[in-house]
Design an enzyme around this catalytic site. Structure first.
Site, PDB file in Angstrom:
ATOM      1  N   CYS A 107       0.929  -1.173   0.101  1.00 31.34           N
ATOM      2  CA  CYS A 107      -0.076  -0.313   0.101  1.00 31.34           C
ATOM      3  C   CYS A 107       0.972   1.326   0.048  1.00 31.34           C
ATOM      4  CB  CYS A 107      -0.956   0.004   1.279  1.00 31.34           C
ATOM      5  SG  CYS A 107      -2.299   1.087   0.992  1.00 31.34           S
ATOM      6  N   SER A 108       0.698   2.160   0.857  1.00 31.29           N
ATOM      7  CA  SER A 108       1.382   3.300   1.100  1.00 31.29           C
ATOM      8  C   SER A 108       3.038   3.355   1.273  1.00 31.29           C
ATOM      9  CB  SER A 108       0.868   4.392   1.842  1.00 31.29           C
ATOM     10  OG  SER A 108       0.691   4.019   3.094  1.00 31.29           O
TER      11      SER A 108
END
Length: 324
Positions: A107-108
């Protein structure tokens, strides 16, 4: 080789994404004849880290533990899109790649790899909500917002949350073979491989346009998605010449009439697949695709998965009928 795995944590780490790494690489499944990884949780910012869920994580391992890892994995965290990272963390990631190790983001976590320069010139992904900002912040990265993960050899990036499982199982499959990956997936009660990409998970509600001159025509198009439409017919509906209509449509919607119409038809097909028992031929007719083959072609092209697979994923369990 995939024997030594380190999860690199920064403050405000997300517990679920960390949990994915712990579940795939950190559990001892030797009782089932599965390989055991030398797994460690490494802190990039002190011995005690805050999670975004409000509790803390303590670990004895610092950045020096990364030097022996075959895989360095960076889970997601809060505010990763706009924070700065310690230079020693970025140096450690660059050294890992330089010595032949692999790095993985969930993800991030891709923003940490981007800050280290590891996304430059490489294909990559992140959660669909963050992909535009990732491309803006790291213009030399080739961001692919619709996929579940991207394997660029030494750098692997995955999309949001559960897509980290897909990427981790992919790495296990590469290193240990499909039987091992399948066995771990069964233990986790997840599919060993998911069809399609992020596009099928992006929420795109049926839009209601506020366009000044073509808004009425858009509403009419939405009500008649099952009909054949030409630019000439739509221009007549809007009381414009075809050339003027096409120009105004592009100006006010940012796309062409054909592409807008195709997107609305796919959206309606998604809705019908989620909420009805209609056959593919009926859905194809109601959405203007004509037949199931055409529906399947455009659905795969737009969302990266088939209508049947989409229905299995997003349709709730069918009610069990009572025996007569």
């Amino acid at each position: 080789m995939l024997k030594n795995v380190a999860a690199l944590l920064l403050d405000e780490v997300h517990p679920f994404e960390l949990g994915v790494l712990c579940e795939v690489f950190g559990l001892d499944r030797s009782d089932e004849g599965l390989p055991v990884h030398d797994f460690a949780v490494v802190s990039a910012e002190g011995p005690v880290l805050q999670t975004h869920a409000g509790f803390t994580i303590s670990t004895p391992h610092g950045l020096d533990r990364l030097e022996e890892a075959d895989l360095v994995a960076v889970p997601a965290g809060s505010h990763f899109m706009d924070r700065e990272y310690p230079e020693e963390v970025l140096d450690a990631l660059r050294r890992a790649v330089d010595r032949g190790a692999r790095v993985l983001s969930v993800c991030s976590g891709a923003y940490v790899l981007g800050a280290a320069g590891l996304l430059d010139g490489r294909r990559c992904t992140t959660h669909w909500r963050h992909s535009t900002e990732l491309a803006r912040r790291f213009p030399r990265a080739v961001v692919e917002p619709d996929v579940l993960y991207v394997d660029e050899g030494s750098v692997i990036t995955s999309a949001g949350t559960a897509a980290g499982i897909d990427a981790c199982l992919h790495l296990v499959r590469q290193a240990h073979g499909p039987d091992v990956a399948n066995a771990i997936a069964r233990r986790m009660v997840v599919p060993p491989h998911r069809d399609g990409g992020q596009a099928q998970y992006i929420k795109r509600p049926l839009p209601r346009s506020a366009c000044d001159t073509v808004g009425g025509t858009l509403a009419w198009m939405e009500r008649h998605l099952d009909r054949e439409m030409t630019v000439e017919q739509l221009a007549a509906q809007a009381h414009m010449s075809p050339r003027t209509f096409a120009r105004r449509f592009q100006q006010e919607t940012g796309t062409t009439p054909y592409r807008w119409l195709l997107r609305q038809r796919v959206l309606l097909a998604q809705h019908l697949l989620e909420t009805s028992d209609e056959t593919m031929d009926v859905i194809a007719s109601r959405t203007g695709f004509g037949n199931a083959a055409a529906l399947r072609h455009q659905f795969v092209k737009s969302l990266g998965t088939t209508p049947n697979s989409y229905r299995r994923t997003f349709r709730g369990p069918m009610p069990v009928s009572e025996a007569a």
